[in-house]
Design a protein around this motif. Structure first.
Motif, PDB file in Angstrom:
ATOM      1  N   GLU A 207     -17.424  22.912   4.180  1.00 52.89           N
ATOM      2  CA  GLU A 207     -17.115  22.378   2.860  1.00 52.89           C
ATOM      3  C   GLU A 207     -18.385  22.479   2.036  1.00 52.89           C
ATOM      4  O   GLU A 207     -19.425  21.971   2.438  1.00 52.89           O
ATOM      5  N   CYS A 208     -18.292  23.131   0.905  1.00 58.22           N
ATOM      6  CA  CYS A 208     -19.445  23.261   0.022  1.00 58.22           C
ATOM      7  C   CYS A 208     -19.119  22.587  -1.305  1.00 58.22           C
ATOM      8  O   CYS A 208     -18.281  23.061  -2.060  1.00 58.22           O
ATOM      9  N   TRP A 209     -19.765  21.469  -1.540  1.00 58.11           N
ATOM     10  CA  TRP A 209     -19.590  20.727  -2.780  1.00 58.11           C
ATOM     11  C   TRP A 209     -20.696  21.135  -3.743  1.00 58.11           C
ATOM     12  O   TRP A 209     -21.876  21.125  -3.384  1.00 58.11           O
ATOM     13  N   ARG A 210     -20.310  21.540  -4.955  1.00 55.68           N
ATOM     14  CA  ARG A 210     -21.274  21.928  -5.978  1.00 55.68           C
ATOM     15  C   ARG A 210     -20.983  21.166  -7.264  1.00 55.68           C
ATOM     16  O   ARG A 210     -19.832  20.960  -7.616  1.00 55.68           O
ATOM     17  N   ILE A 211     -22.039  20.827  -7.968  1.00 59.32           N
ATOM     18  CA  ILE A 211     -21.847  20.168  -9.249  1.00 59.32           C
ATOM     19  C   ILE A 211     -21.644  21.249 -10.312  1.00 59.32           C
ATOM     20  O   ILE A 211     -22.358  22.242 -10.336  1.00 59.32           O
ATOM     21  N   ASN A 212     -20.610  21.080 -11.133  1.00 60.25           N
ATOM     22  CA  ASN A 212     -20.316  22.106 -12.141  1.00 60.25           C
ATOM     23  C   ASN A 212     -21.042  21.810 -13.450  1.00 60.25           C
ATOM     24  O   ASN A 212     -21.778  20.819 -13.567  1.00 60.25           O
ATOM     25  N   GLY A 213     -20.834  22.659 -14.441  1.00 64.17           N
ATOM     26  CA  GLY A 213     -21.505  22.521 -15.730  1.00 64.17           C
ATOM     27  C   GLY A 213     -21.162  21.252 -16.486  1.00 64.17           C
ATOM     28  O   GLY A 213     -21.904  20.836 -17.374  1.00 64.17           O
ATOM     29  N   ASN A 214     -20.046  20.618 -16.125  1.00 62.95           N
ATOM     30  CA  ASN A 214     -19.642  19.358 -16.763  1.00 62.95           C
ATOM     31  C   ASN A 214     -20.100  18.126 -15.984  1.00 62.95           C
ATOM     32  O   ASN A 214     -19.755  17.008 -16.344  1.00 62.95           O
ATOM     33  N   GLY A 215     -20.836  18.350 -14.891  1.00 62.71           N
ATOM     34  CA  GLY A 215     -21.340  17.226 -14.105  1.00 62.71           C
ATOM     35  C   GLY A 215     -20.373  16.695 -13.072  1.00 62.71           C
ATOM     36  O   GLY A 215     -20.576  15.614 -12.526  1.00 62.71           O
ATOM     37  N   TYR A 216     -19.314  17.448 -12.782  1.00 64.37           N
ATOM     38  CA  TYR A 216     -18.336  17.035 -11.776  1.00 64.37           C
ATOM     39  C   TYR A 216     -18.534  17.843 -10.502  1.00 64.37           C
ATOM     40  O   TYR A 216     -18.870  19.025 -10.539  1.00 64.37           O
ATOM     41  N   TRP A 217     -18.266  17.204  -9.372  1.00 62.05           N
ATOM     42  CA  TRP A 217     -18.371  17.873  -8.086  1.00 62.05           C
ATOM     43  C   TRP A 217     -17.105  18.673  -7.807  1.00 62.05           C
ATOM     44  O   TRP A 217     -15.998  18.154  -7.952  1.00 62.05           O
ATOM     45  N   GLU A 218     -17.277  19.923  -7.401  1.00 64.64           N
ATOM     46  CA  GLU A 218     -16.162  20.801  -7.043  1.00 64.64           C
ATOM     47  C   GLU A 218     -16.341  21.260  -5.604  1.00 64.64           C
ATOM     48  O   GLU A 218     -17.456  21.527  -5.161  1.00 64.64           O
ATOM     49  N   LEU A 219     -15.224  21.371  -4.907  1.00 64.45           N
ATOM     50  CA  LEU A 219     -15.226  21.769  -3.499  1.00 64.45           C
ATOM     51  C   LEU A 219     -14.820  23.229  -3.346  1.00 64.45           C
ATOM     52  O   LEU A 219     -13.832  23.664  -3.925  1.00 64.45           O
ATOM     53  N   GLU A 220     -15.598  23.954  -2.532  1.00 63.01           N
ATOM     54  CA  GLU A 220     -15.203  25.283  -2.079  1.00 63.01           C
ATOM     55  C   GLU A 220     -15.184  25.233  -0.554  1.00 63.01           C
ATOM     56  O   GLU A 220     -16.155  24.802   0.067  1.00 63.01           O
ATOM     57  N   GLU A 221     -14.058  25.650   0.037  1.00 59.66           N
ATOM     58  CA  GLU A 221     -13.913  25.593   1.493  1.00 59.66           C
ATOM     59  C   GLU A 221     -13.964  26.984   2.097  1.00 59.66           C
ATOM     60  O   GLU A 221     -13.459  27.942   1.520  1.00 59.66           O
ATOM     61  N   TYR A 222     -14.562  27.043   3.265  1.00 57.20           N
ATOM     62  CA  TYR A 222     -14.665  28.270   4.042  1.00 57.20           C
ATOM     63  C   TYR A 222     -14.050  27.984   5.409  1.00 57.20           C
ATOM     64  O   TYR A 222     -14.495  27.070   6.105  1.00 57.20           O
ATOM     65  N   LYS A 223     -13.023  28.756   5.803  1.00 55.81           N
ATOM     66  CA  LYS A 223     -12.308  28.467   7.045  1.00 55.81           C
ATOM     67  C   LYS A 223     -12.113  29.689   7.935  1.00 55.81           C
ATOM     68  O   LYS A 223     -11.415  29.610   8.927  1.00 55.81           O
ATOM     69  N   SER A 224     -12.722  30.791   7.572  1.00 51.52           N
ATOM     70  CA  SER A 224     -12.579  32.013   8.363  1.00 51.52           C
ATOM     71  C   SER A 224     -13.956  32.516   8.769  1.00 51.52           C
ATOM     72  O   SER A 224     -14.885  32.545   7.959  1.00 51.52           O
ATOM     73  N   ILE A 225     -14.058  32.934  10.010  1.00 49.18           N
ATOM     74  CA  ILE A 225     -15.322  33.453  10.525  1.00 49.18           C
ATOM     75  C   ILE A 225     -15.770  34.694   9.752  1.00 49.18           C
ATOM     76  O   ILE A 225     -16.947  35.047   9.754  1.00 49.18           O
ATOM     77  N   ASN A 226     -14.852  35.333   9.039  1.00 52.22           N
ATOM     78  CA  ASN A 226     -15.169  36.545   8.277  1.00 52.22           C
ATOM     79  C   ASN A 226     -15.653  36.259   6.859  1.00 52.22           C
ATOM     80  O   ASN A 226     -15.998  37.195   6.134  1.00 52.22           O
ATOM     81  N   GLN A 227     -15.703  35.008   6.458  1.00 51.36           N
ATOM     82  CA  GLN A 227     -16.161  34.659   5.119  1.00 51.36           C
ATOM     83  C   GLN A 227     -17.684  34.594   5.060  1.00 51.36           C
ATOM     84  O   GLN A 227     -18.370  34.546   6.085  1.00 51.36           O
ATOM     85  N   VAL A 228     -18.183  34.560   3.841  1.00 47.98           N
ATOM     86  CA  VAL A 228     -19.620  34.475   3.592  1.00 47.98           C
ATOM     87  C   VAL A 228     -19.876  33.242   2.729  1.00 47.98           C
ATOM     88  O   VAL A 228     -19.301  33.095   1.644  1.00 47.98           O
ATOM     89  N   LEU A 229     -20.721  32.352   3.226  1.00 46.10           N
ATOM     90  CA  LEU A 229     -21.067  31.129   2.509  1.00 46.10           C
ATOM     91  C   LEU A 229     -22.096  31.446   1.434  1.00 46.10           C
ATOM     92  O   LEU A 229     -23.156  31.995   1.730  1.00 46.10           O
ATOM     93  N   LEU A 230     -21.775  31.097   0.208  1.00 48.12           N
ATOM     94  CA  LEU A 230     -22.725  31.223  -0.891  1.00 48.12           C
ATOM     95  C   LEU A 230     -23.436  29.889  -1.053  1.00 48.12           C
ATOM     96  O   LEU A 230     -22.789  28.857  -1.259  1.00 48.12           O
TER      97      LEU A 230
END
Length: 88
Positions: free
Chosen positions: A42-65
């Motif tokens: 789970e990668c939580w990032r703060i967006n330009g409006n100051g809110y936290w957004e979640l990006e999920e990675y669930k496959s071994i073939n994905q690349v975490l940014l």
């Protein structure tokens, strides 16, 4: 940026109360939770409006940014040496 490796005994706290405390850190831009039981990040990032957004990675073939330091890491490398690589 903060990175936590989740364990069964602490994952609820890390996702809940601890994350609430971390959100009070004014310079924190990214909070990454790495599951140690399943291939799941789970990668939580703060967006330009100051809110936290979640990006999920669930496959071994994905690349975490990891935007905070502008790098990308394949999940295959993160989970290398674990039984989870073979399970996928």
């Amino acid at each position: 940026m903060l990175i936590e490796v989740l364990s069964d005994s602490t994952k609820s706290y890390d996702r809940g109360d601890k994350f609430k405390l971390y959100r009070d850190i004014p310079t924190l831009k990214e909070y990454i939770l790495i599951d140690s039981i399943n291939v799941a990040i789970e990668c939580w990032r703060i967006n330009g409006n100051g809110y936290w957004e979640l990006e999920e990675y669930k496959s071994i073939n994905q690349v975490l940014l990891i935007a905070a330091i502008q790098i990308s890491i394949p999940l295959l490398e993160i989970y290398e040496g674990t039984d989870l690589v073979q399970a996928q």
